[in-house]
Design an enzyme around this catalytic site. Structure first.
Site, short mmCIF file in Angstrom:
data_model
loop_
_atom_site.label_atom_id
_atom_site.label_comp_id
_atom_site.label_asym_id
_atom_site.label_seq_id
_atom_site.Cartn_x
_atom_site.Cartn_y
_atom_site.Cartn_z
N HIS A 29 0.81 -1.27 -0.21
CA HIS A 29 -0.06 0.03 -0.17
C HIS A 29 0.85 1.27 -0.15
O HIS A 29 0.35 2.30 -0.14
CB HIS A 29 -0.88 0.12 1.20
CG HIS A 29 -0.28 0.17 2.34
ND1 HIS A 29 -0.20 -0.81 3.30
CD2 HIS A 29 0.01 1.33 3.29
CE1 HIS A 29 0.36 -0.22 4.51
NE2 HIS A 29 0.30 1.04 4.38
N ASP A 59 0.02 -7.60 1.23
CA ASP A 59 0.32 -6.13 1.48
C ASP A 59 1.77 -6.05 1.53
O ASP A 59 2.28 -5.37 2.44
CB ASP A 59 -0.45 -5.58 2.71
CG ASP A 59 -0.14 -4.25 2.69
OD1 ASP A 59 0.25 -3.44 1.50
OD2 ASP A 59 -0.29 -3.49 3.72
N ASN A 131 4.99 3.55 10.33
CA ASN A 131 5.69 2.40 10.66
C ASN A 131 5.42 1.30 9.63
O ASN A 131 6.21 0.36 9.60
CB ASN A 131 5.11 1.82 12.09
CG ASN A 131 5.71 2.22 13.22
OD1 ASN A 131 5.20 2.96 13.87
ND2 ASN A 131 7.18 1.63 13.32
N SER A 132 4.29 1.44 8.77
CA SER A 132 4.14 0.36 7.79
C SER A 132 5.32 -0.07 6.92
O SER A 132 6.08 0.80 6.55
CB SER A 132 2.88 0.82 6.92
OG SER A 132 1.99 1.09 7.49
N GLY A 185 -12.86 -19.38 -4.71
CA GLY A 185 -14.02 -18.81 -4.78
C GLY A 185 -15.17 -18.88 -4.15
O GLY A 185 -16.30 -19.16 -4.25
#
Length: 228
Positions: A29, A59, A131-132, A185
């Site tokens: 992100h 992520d 911090n990400s 799915g």
């Protein structure tokens, strides 16, 4: 009407070097597009970075700078983590460079907003915006997680992607820039005694299919809602 002016957008986060030849692990992100990025090291040196690849499901993203002999952070074995183990988060929260916060592992295998991933490490080490992408480090100095999120509704609740998940993703990102994985799915829920009685089972064993997405592999295989 004049079109609204388009101003450049800037964001900051954290990351850490995992290969002395300039590979840096961070969050997807933080680098979602093909825009320009720069990496600032602890010695204040700045280098342009290119995105090698990223994986929105976990992520995680892999960056590359042109450098040699960089000091690295070793990835630890996150499967050996136990609830109560001490960890520290290192990053740049709110632009305070190289901030270290300390806490414990509160839980393992947490699911938060991403329905495709349910293995986050929860910690009470303070994790804030910025911090990400930084490492969650154990007492041996190994990165056992990659800080990814903080709860906006509570204090002392932060989440990190386990290092063992990152280790599996990094190889595919370096090779092809993306991650290939199987996909059914379906939406599942673990059977509890009430659900077991509802579907006519004597014991709450297995998982209940709550939903099947049309046109996906599970539907093609014949799975239907309320199957166990």
């Amino acid at each position: 009407r004049r079109p609204a002016a388009r101003h450049p957008r800037r964001g900051e986060g954290s990351g850490f070097v995992i290969d002395p030849d300039g590979y840096i692990l961070t969050n997807h992100h933080l680098v979602p597009g093909a825009g320009r990025g720069r990496v600032r090291f602890a010695d204040r040196r700045e280098l342009p970075a290119r995105r090698v690849g990223s994986d929105p499901s976990t992520d995680l993203a892999l960056l590359k700078v042109e450098a040699r002999g960089l000091p690295t952070v070793r990835l630890g074995d996150s499967d050996r983590l136990r609830v109560g183990d001490w960890v520290c988060a290192i990053g740049n929260p709110l632009e305070f460079d190289h901030t270290v916060t300390v806490g414990v592992v509160s839980s393992k295998g947490r699911k938060i907003w991403n329905q495709s991933f349910d293995a986050y490490i929860q910690t009470d080490a303070a994790i804030n915006p910025g911090n990400s992408g930084g490492p969650l480090v154990n007492l041996e100095g190994e990165a056992v997680g990659i800080s990814a999120a903080v709860s906006s509704e509570a204090q002392g609740i932060g989440f990190a992607v386990p290092a063992n998940v990152a280790r599996a993703v990094i190889g595919q990102l370096r090779e092809s820039g993306r991650v290939r994985r199987g996909y059914l799915g379906i939406q599942l829920q673990e059977l509890d005694p009430d659900l077991a009685r509802l579907v006519g089972l004597q014991e709450p064993r297995g998982a209940l299919v709550l939903d099947v997405v049309e046109g996906e592999p599970a539907a093609a295989a014949g799975l239907r809602r309320w199957d166990v």
